[in-house]
Design a protein around this motif. Structure first.
Motif, PDB file in Angstrom:
ATOM      1  N   THR A 275       0.844  -1.183   0.000  1.00 49.10           N
ATOM      2  CA  THR A 275       0.000   0.000   0.000  1.00 49.10           C
ATOM      3  C   THR A 275       0.884   1.240   0.000  1.00 49.10           C
ATOM      4  O   THR A 275       2.076   1.183   0.340  1.00 49.10           O
ATOM      5  CB  THR A 275      -0.931   0.041   1.219  1.00 49.10           C
ATOM      6  N   ASP A 276       0.276   2.349  -0.378  1.00 49.36           N
ATOM      7  CA  ASP A 276       0.999   3.612  -0.456  1.00 49.36           C
ATOM      8  C   ASP A 276       0.028   4.724  -0.084  1.00 49.36           C
ATOM      9  O   ASP A 276      -1.152   4.654  -0.459  1.00 49.36           O
ATOM     10  CB  ASP A 276       1.535   3.803  -1.884  1.00 49.36           C
ATOM     11  N   TYR A 277       0.516   5.734   0.632  1.00 48.01           N
ATOM     12  CA  TYR A 277      -0.353   6.801   1.091  1.00 48.01           C
ATOM     13  C   TYR A 277       0.290   8.157   0.867  1.00 48.01           C
ATOM     14  O   TYR A 277       1.515   8.315   0.972  1.00 48.01           O
ATOM     15  CB  TYR A 277      -0.647   6.657   2.588  1.00 48.01           C
ATOM     16  N   ALA A 278      -0.547   9.151   0.620  1.00 46.10           N
ATOM     17  CA  ALA A 278      -0.084  10.534   0.643  1.00 46.10           C
ATOM     18  C   ALA A 278       0.300  10.885   2.081  1.00 46.10           C
ATOM     19  O   ALA A 278      -0.315  10.395   3.033  1.00 46.10           O
ATOM     20  CB  ALA A 278      -1.179  11.470   0.145  1.00 46.10           C
ATOM     21  N   GLU A 279       1.304  11.727   2.228  1.00 46.01           N
ATOM     22  CA  GLU A 279       1.759  12.106   3.563  1.00 46.01           C
ATOM     23  C   GLU A 279       0.633  12.724   4.390  1.00 46.01           C
ATOM     24  O   GLU A 279       0.558  12.520   5.601  1.00 46.01           O
ATOM     25  CB  GLU A 279       2.916  13.089   3.448  1.00 46.01           C
ATOM     26  N   SER A 280      -0.250  13.445   3.725  1.00 48.45           N
ATOM     27  CA  SER A 280      -1.305  14.172   4.432  1.00 48.45           C
ATOM     28  C   SER A 280      -2.346  13.255   5.072  1.00 48.45           C
ATOM     29  O   SER A 280      -3.094  13.686   5.960  1.00 48.45           O
ATOM     30  CB  SER A 280      -1.996  15.139   3.480  1.00 48.45           C
ATOM     31  N   VAL A 281      -2.394  11.985   4.636  1.00 48.92           N
ATOM     32  CA  VAL A 281      -3.403  11.061   5.176  1.00 48.92           C
ATOM     33  C   VAL A 281      -2.787   9.884   5.909  1.00 48.92           C
ATOM     34  O   VAL A 281      -3.523   9.089   6.515  1.00 48.92           O
ATOM     35  CB  VAL A 281      -4.346  10.544   4.069  1.00 48.92           C
ATOM     36  N   LYS A 282      -1.477   9.767   5.858  1.00 50.41           N
ATOM     37  CA  LYS A 282      -0.804   8.635   6.477  1.00 50.41           C
ATOM     38  C   LYS A 282      -1.116   8.583   7.971  1.00 50.41           C
ATOM     39  O   LYS A 282      -1.031   9.591   8.663  1.00 50.41           O
ATOM     40  CB  LYS A 282       0.703   8.741   6.234  1.00 50.41           C
ATOM     41  N   GLY A 283      -1.485   7.414   8.438  1.00 50.59           N
ATOM     42  CA  GLY A 283      -1.847   7.245   9.845  1.00 50.59           C
ATOM     43  C   GLY A 283      -3.308   7.505  10.134  1.00 50.59           C
ATOM     44  O   GLY A 283      -3.796   7.170  11.231  1.00 50.59           O
ATOM     45  N   ARG A 284      -4.027   8.090   9.189  1.00 49.29           N
ATOM     46  CA  ARG A 284      -5.462   8.364   9.382  1.00 49.29           C
ATOM     47  C   ARG A 284      -6.341   7.558   8.434  1.00 49.29           C
ATOM     48  O   ARG A 284      -7.459   7.171   8.801  1.00 49.29           O
ATOM     49  CB  ARG A 284      -5.751   9.860   9.170  1.00 49.29           C
ATOM     50  N   PHE A 285      -5.861   7.320   7.235  1.00 48.63           N
ATOM     51  CA  PHE A 285      -6.627   6.609   6.206  1.00 48.63           C
ATOM     52  C   PHE A 285      -6.029   5.215   6.000  1.00 48.63           C
ATOM     53  O   PHE A 285      -4.805   5.032   6.100  1.00 48.63           O
ATOM     54  CB  PHE A 285      -6.591   7.348   4.886  1.00 48.63           C
ATOM     55  N   THR A 286      -6.902   4.269   5.656  1.00 41.42           N
ATOM     56  CA  THR A 286      -6.455   2.909   5.347  1.00 41.42           C
ATOM     57  C   THR A 286      -7.162   2.415   4.099  1.00 41.42           C
ATOM     58  O   THR A 286      -8.391   2.434   4.039  1.00 41.42           O
ATOM     59  CB  THR A 286      -6.743   1.954   6.501  1.00 41.42           C
ATOM     60  N   ILE A 287      -6.390   1.982   3.121  1.00 40.71           N
ATOM     61  CA  ILE A 287      -6.957   1.395   1.911  1.00 40.71           C
ATOM     62  C   ILE A 287      -6.922  -0.126   2.056  1.00 40.71           C
ATOM     63  O   ILE A 287      -5.970  -0.695   2.604  1.00 40.71           O
ATOM     64  CB  ILE A 287      -6.181   1.852   0.647  1.00 40.71           C
ATOM     65  N   SER A 288      -7.985  -0.762   1.561  1.00 46.90           N
ATOM     66  CA  SER A 288      -8.043  -2.219   1.588  1.00 46.90           C
ATOM     67  C   SER A 288      -8.872  -2.694   0.408  1.00 46.90           C
ATOM     68  O   SER A 288      -9.525  -1.889  -0.266  1.00 46.90           O
ATOM     69  CB  SER A 288      -8.640  -2.719   2.912  1.00 46.90           C
ATOM     70  N   ARG A 289      -8.831  -3.993   0.157  1.00 48.80           N
ATOM     71  CA  ARG A 289      -9.618  -4.541  -0.945  1.00 48.80           C
ATOM     72  C   ARG A 289     -10.074  -5.944  -0.608  1.00 48.80           C
ATOM     73  O   ARG A 289      -9.454  -6.644   0.207  1.00 48.80           O
ATOM     74  CB  ARG A 289      -8.803  -4.533  -2.237  1.00 48.80           C
ATOM     75  N   ASP A 290     -11.167  -6.336  -1.257  1.00 44.76           N
ATOM     76  CA  ASP A 290     -11.695  -7.693  -1.138  1.00 44.76           C
ATOM     77  C   ASP A 290     -11.895  -8.202  -2.557  1.00 44.76           C
ATOM     78  O   ASP A 290     -12.893  -7.861  -3.210  1.00 44.76           O
ATOM     79  CB  ASP A 290     -13.008  -7.670  -0.355  1.00 44.76           C
ATOM     80  N   ASN A 291     -10.965  -8.984  -3.045  1.00 41.32           N
ATOM     81  CA  ASN A 291     -11.033  -9.438  -4.431  1.00 41.32           C
ATOM     82  C   ASN A 291     -12.207 -10.375  -4.681  1.00 41.32           C
ATOM     83  O   ASN A 291     -12.716 -10.441  -5.800  1.00 41.32           O
ATOM     84  CB  ASN A 291      -9.721 -10.107  -4.829  1.00 41.32           C
ATOM     85  N   ALA A 292     -12.629 -11.086  -3.668  1.00 39.38           N
ATOM     86  CA  ALA A 292     -13.773 -11.986  -3.837  1.00 39.38           C
ATOM     87  C   ALA A 292     -15.059 -11.209  -4.099  1.00 39.38           C
ATOM     88  O   ALA A 292     -15.977 -11.721  -4.743  1.00 39.38           O
ATOM     89  CB  ALA A 292     -13.940 -12.860  -2.601  1.00 39.38           C
ATOM     90  N   LYS A 293     -15.102  -9.979  -3.594  1.00 36.83           N
ATOM     91  CA  LYS A 293     -16.298  -9.150  -3.760  1.00 36.83           C
ATOM     92  C   LYS A 293     -16.102  -8.032  -4.780  1.00 36.83           C
ATOM     93  O   LYS A 293     -17.013  -7.240  -4.996  1.00 36.83           O
ATOM     94  CB  LYS A 293     -16.685  -8.529  -2.413  1.00 36.83           C
ATOM     95  N   ASN A 294     -14.920  -7.965  -5.388  1.00 30.78           N
ATOM     96  CA  ASN A 294     -14.617  -6.884  -6.335  1.00 30.78           C
ATOM     97  C   ASN A 294     -14.801  -5.508  -5.691  1.00 30.78           C
ATOM     98  O   ASN A 294     -15.414  -4.607  -6.288  1.00 30.78           O
ATOM     99  CB  ASN A 294     -15.477  -6.996  -7.600  1.00 30.78           C
ATOM    100  N   MET A 295     -14.274  -5.347  -4.498  1.00 31.46           N
ATOM    101  CA  MET A 295     -14.460  -4.112  -3.754  1.00 31.46           C
ATOM    102  C   MET A 295     -13.125  -3.551  -3.275  1.00 31.46           C
ATOM    103  O   MET A 295     -12.200  -4.294  -2.942  1.00 31.46           O
ATOM    104  CB  MET A 295     -15.339  -4.343  -2.525  1.00 31.46           C
ATOM    105  N   VAL A 296     -13.072  -2.229  -3.245  1.00 31.69           N
ATOM    106  CA  VAL A 296     -11.957  -1.514  -2.635  1.00 31.69           C
ATOM    107  C   VAL A 296     -12.548  -0.524  -1.632  1.00 31.69           C
ATOM    108  O   VAL A 296     -13.620   0.043  -1.871  1.00 31.69           O
ATOM    109  CB  VAL A 296     -11.134  -0.753  -3.679  1.00 31.69           C
ATOM    110  N   TYR A 297     -11.839  -0.340  -0.529  1.00 32.63           N
ATOM    111  CA  TYR A 297     -12.340   0.519   0.531  1.00 32.63           C
ATOM    112  C   TYR A 297     -11.304   1.569   0.921  1.00 32.63           C
ATOM    113  O   TYR A 297     -10.103   1.364   0.774  1.00 32.63           O
ATOM    114  CB  TYR A 297     -12.681  -0.312   1.766  1.00 32.63           C
ATOM    115  N   LEU A 298     -11.808   2.674   1.440  1.00 36.90           N
ATOM    116  CA  LEU A 298     -10.933   3.687   2.032  1.00 36.90           C
ATOM    117  C   LEU A 298     -11.551   4.059   3.377  1.00 36.90           C
ATOM    118  O   LEU A 298     -12.572   4.747   3.423  1.00 36.90           O
ATOM    119  CB  LEU A 298     -10.796   4.906   1.138  1.00 36.90           C
TER     120      LEU A 298
END
Length: 123
Positions: free
Chosen positions: A58-81
């Motif tokens: 994963t990779d984050y902009a400095e302005s959101v690091k530590g506050r935002f989390t990206i994840s995905r569920d390939n079985a459901k074809n979903m990405v989350y923030l």
């Protein structure tokens, strides 16, 4: 071809949380790198977060690091923030994007984009 639809935006007070979702169509979703970008009024679209196909990187902009989390569920074809400790400066339209291959911080690397979802953080 990949179609992306974002949801989960809304109005929240500073310090609050929101979780954005991105639903993807297409059988090759699990091979795509995914990213989130945002665009505030009168400003350019900026990178927020990205994730590779396996969630190993994963990779984050400095302005959101530590506050935002990206994840995905390939079985459901979903990405989350997952967005925590939101600030008024996080107010923007948030876009989901997809690209064959690995993750990227660069807009021009992405082939597919959603329509965006509005996030407004009040002070």
């Amino acid at each position: 071809q990949v179609q992306l639809v974002e949801s989960g935006g809304g109005l929240v007070q500073a310090g609050g949380s929101l979780r954005l979702s991105c639903a993807a169509s297409g059988r090759t979703f699990s091979t795509y790198g995914m990213g989130w970008f945002r665009q505030a009024p009168g400003k350019e679209r900026d990178f927020v977060a990205a994730i590779n196909w396996s969630s190993a990187y994963t990779d984050y902009a400095e302005s959101v690091k530590g506050r935002f989390t990206i994840s995905r569920d390939n079985a459901k074809n979903m990405v989350y923030l997952q967005m925590n400790s939101l600030k008024p400066e996080d107010t923007a339209v948030y876009y989901c994007a997809a690209r064959p291959g690995g993750r990227s911080r660069f807009m021009r690397a992405y082939d597919y984009w959603g329509q965006g979802t509005q996030v407004t953080v009040s002070s």
